[in-house]
Write an enzyme that holds these catalytic residues in place. Structure first.
Site, PDB file in Angstrom:
ATOM      1  N   ARG A   1      25.206   0.538 -40.084  1.00  8.19           N
ATOM      2  CA  ARG A   1      25.325   1.976 -39.877  1.00  8.19           C
ATOM      3  C   ARG A   1      23.994   2.637 -40.210  1.00  8.19           C
ATOM      4  O   ARG A   1      23.328   2.281 -41.188  1.00  8.19           O
ATOM      5  CB  ARG A   1      26.436   2.572 -40.751  1.00  8.19           C
ATOM      6  CG  ARG A   1      27.848   2.232 -40.279  1.00  8.19           C
ATOM      7  CD  ARG A   1      28.180   2.899 -38.958  1.00  8.19           C
ATOM      8  NE  ARG A   1      29.530   2.625 -38.492  1.00  8.19           N
ATOM      9  CZ  ARG A   1      29.878   1.644 -37.689  1.00  8.19           C
ATOM     10  NH1 ARG A   1      28.950   0.795 -37.256  1.00  8.19           N
ATOM     11  NH2 ARG A   1      31.127   1.491 -37.299  1.00  8.19           N
TER      12      ARG A   1
ATOM     13  N   ASP B   1      19.474  -1.339 -35.000  1.00 13.61           N
ATOM     14  CA  ASP B   1      20.408  -1.192 -33.886  1.00 13.61           C
ATOM     15  C   ASP B   1      21.252   0.062 -34.064  1.00 13.61           C
ATOM     16  O   ASP B   1      22.060   0.395 -33.205  1.00 13.61           O
ATOM     17  CB  ASP B   1      21.315  -2.433 -33.804  1.00 13.61           C
ATOM     18  CG  ASP B   1      22.219  -2.412 -32.574  1.00 13.61           C
ATOM     19  OD1 ASP B   1      21.675  -2.310 -31.459  1.00 13.61           O
ATOM     20  OD2 ASP B   1      23.449  -2.492 -32.743  1.00 13.61           O
TER      21      ASP B   1
ATOM     22  N   GLU C   1      22.157   8.969 -34.336  1.00 12.52           N
ATOM     23  CA  GLU C   1      22.333   8.302 -33.044  1.00 12.52           C
ATOM     24  C   GLU C   1      23.339   8.986 -32.132  1.00 12.52           C
ATOM     25  O   GLU C   1      23.290   8.798 -30.909  1.00 12.52           O
ATOM     26  CB  GLU C   1      22.735   6.844 -33.233  1.00 12.52           C
ATOM     27  CG  GLU C   1      24.121   6.629 -33.799  1.00 12.52           C
ATOM     28  CD  GLU C   1      24.466   5.138 -33.860  1.00 12.52           C
ATOM     29  OE1 GLU C   1      25.441   4.757 -33.203  1.00 12.52           O
ATOM     30  OE2 GLU C   1      23.778   4.384 -34.559  1.00 12.52           O
TER      31      GLU C   1
ATOM     32  N   HIS D   1      22.602   0.526 -30.521  1.00 14.45           N
ATOM     33  CA  HIS D   1      23.952   0.122 -30.925  1.00 14.45           C
ATOM     34  C   HIS D   1      24.506  -0.928 -29.955  1.00 14.45           C
ATOM     35  O   HIS D   1      25.631  -0.816 -29.446  1.00 14.45           O
ATOM     36  CB  HIS D   1      24.889   1.327 -30.992  1.00 14.45           C
ATOM     37  CG  HIS D   1      25.911   1.208 -32.083  1.00 14.45           C
ATOM     38  ND1 HIS D   1      26.016   2.100 -33.112  1.00 14.45           N
ATOM     39  CD2 HIS D   1      26.864   0.267 -32.307  1.00 14.45           C
ATOM     40  CE1 HIS D   1      27.006   1.736 -33.924  1.00 14.45           C
ATOM     41  NE2 HIS D   1      27.528   0.616 -33.448  1.00 14.45           N
TER      42      HIS D   1
END
Length: 341
Positions: A243, A267, A272, A304
């Site tokens: 996260r 990622d 985001e 992600h």
């Protein structure tokens, strides 16, 4: 319309829907016969108005499921919030209890998918395969600037040893790495495999590579910060596939500028929800922090993507549907890790 008639319709309103969500949920819906209502938009206090006669909402990592949204869901007779992911930091569970709405998740879909992506990021940052690919396509076969290091024998620190952290540890051990781990509960199986459980500060101090696999909560938010970075080795590599909020972005940027952080692979990203899962190639991105991160030659950003495998998406669809089926039939789920409220 009564609550029972809404339940009989078995209507699910999906938010933050991508084309692959429709593909996999439609594919496996034949045996369940739910009525599926897809919305590309994020769930938030404004878009909750889109829900019509649905007993269930299905949400993803960046949907906003705070008390205001949950109150409106309750007013619409929504009885189940089904997360098609493992993390649930975006859901106000106390509000769900207050309004008597069940909340379920997919606690484990394909831990290997995320673990393998974390290792892919490590290998890419180290051996610079992304840069080599672009060079060769331009007929540049020089090796200058592509120097890496042997992963064998290096110390990898894992923060969080749930299903994904455990899978990642096996991969790291397979590369011949020394693996340190931190979690509030030690895993006996991992210890037998050769993982050493140590304190969090020891992970920071001793690791050549640190990989984040813990949930985001009040205790873990910004666990990568100015103080923890100061404890780390020079030229440390940090990987985050969990996260975005685990990392204090401003502190990491400063660490990159100072050369303390030698490599960063993310990622996930704190902000985001304004960027990921959409095509912004024709837009001017207003987020200065992500633009600064992407300007570093030793930073790798994926959007992600770690969960994104055929096996994972299959499990997400099936587990989500079965969670809902169990809650509709018996107001409970056999796998207790899947039921949050």
């Amino acid at each position: 319309m009564s609550v029972n008639s809404i339940y009989n319709k078995k209507k699910i309103a999906f938010f933050s829907t991508q084309p692959y969500d429709k593909t996999f949920f439609n594919k496996y819906n034949d045996e369940f016969s739910y009525e599926l209502d897809y919305f590309e938009t994020q769930l938030n206090p404004q878009t909750v108005l889109l829900i019509e006669n649905a007993a269930i909402v299905c949400v993803f990592v960046n949907d906003i499921v705070n008390e205001e949204v949950i109150r409106q869901l309750a007013e619409k007779n929504v009885k189940i919030i089904a997360l098609r992911c493992a993390g649930f930091n975006n859901v106000d569970l106390e509000a769900a209890k207050k309004y008597n709405i069940k909340v379920c998740r997919v606690p484990a879909y394909s831990p290997q998918a995320v673990a393998e992506h974390a290792m892919a990021m490590i290998l890419t940052l180290n051996r610079k395969t992304h840069k080599a690919y672009n060079r060769v396509r331009e007929q540049n076969f020089a090796l200058n600037g592509l120097l890496g290091f042997d992963l064998f024998g290096k110390t990898i620190g894992i923060i969080g040893t749930g299903n994904i952290g455990k899978a990642f540890a096996k991969i790291a051990l397979g590369f011949g790495c020394k693996v340190l781990a931190y979690d509030i509960v030690e895993n006996d199986e991992m210890i037998k495999d050769g993982v050493s459980f140590v304190g969090l500060n020891e992970v920071f101090k001793s690791s050549d590579i640190i990989s984040m696999h813990c949930p985001l909560n009040d205790q873990t938010r910004h666990v990568i910060n100015k103080d923890s970075i100061a404890l780390m080795k020079e030229n440390v590599m940090i990987i985050n596939t969990s996260r975005g909020g685990l990392i204090d972005t401003a502190c990491v940027i400063e660490g990159l500028k100072q050369g303390k952080i030698g490599y960063l692979g993310i990622d996930v990203y704190e902000q985001e929800e304004k960027l990921f899962f959409r095509d912004l190639s024709a837009d001017i991105i207003q987020d200065d922090a992500i633009q600064r991160l992407m300007s570093f030659p030793n930073v790798l950003v994926t959007a992600h993507q770690a969960f994104f495998t055929n096996e994972a998406l299959t499990q997400i669809a099936l587990v989500t549907f079965n969670n809902i089926k169990s809650l509709l039939a018996q107001n409970d789920i056999e796998n207790k890790a899947a039921l949050l409220v």
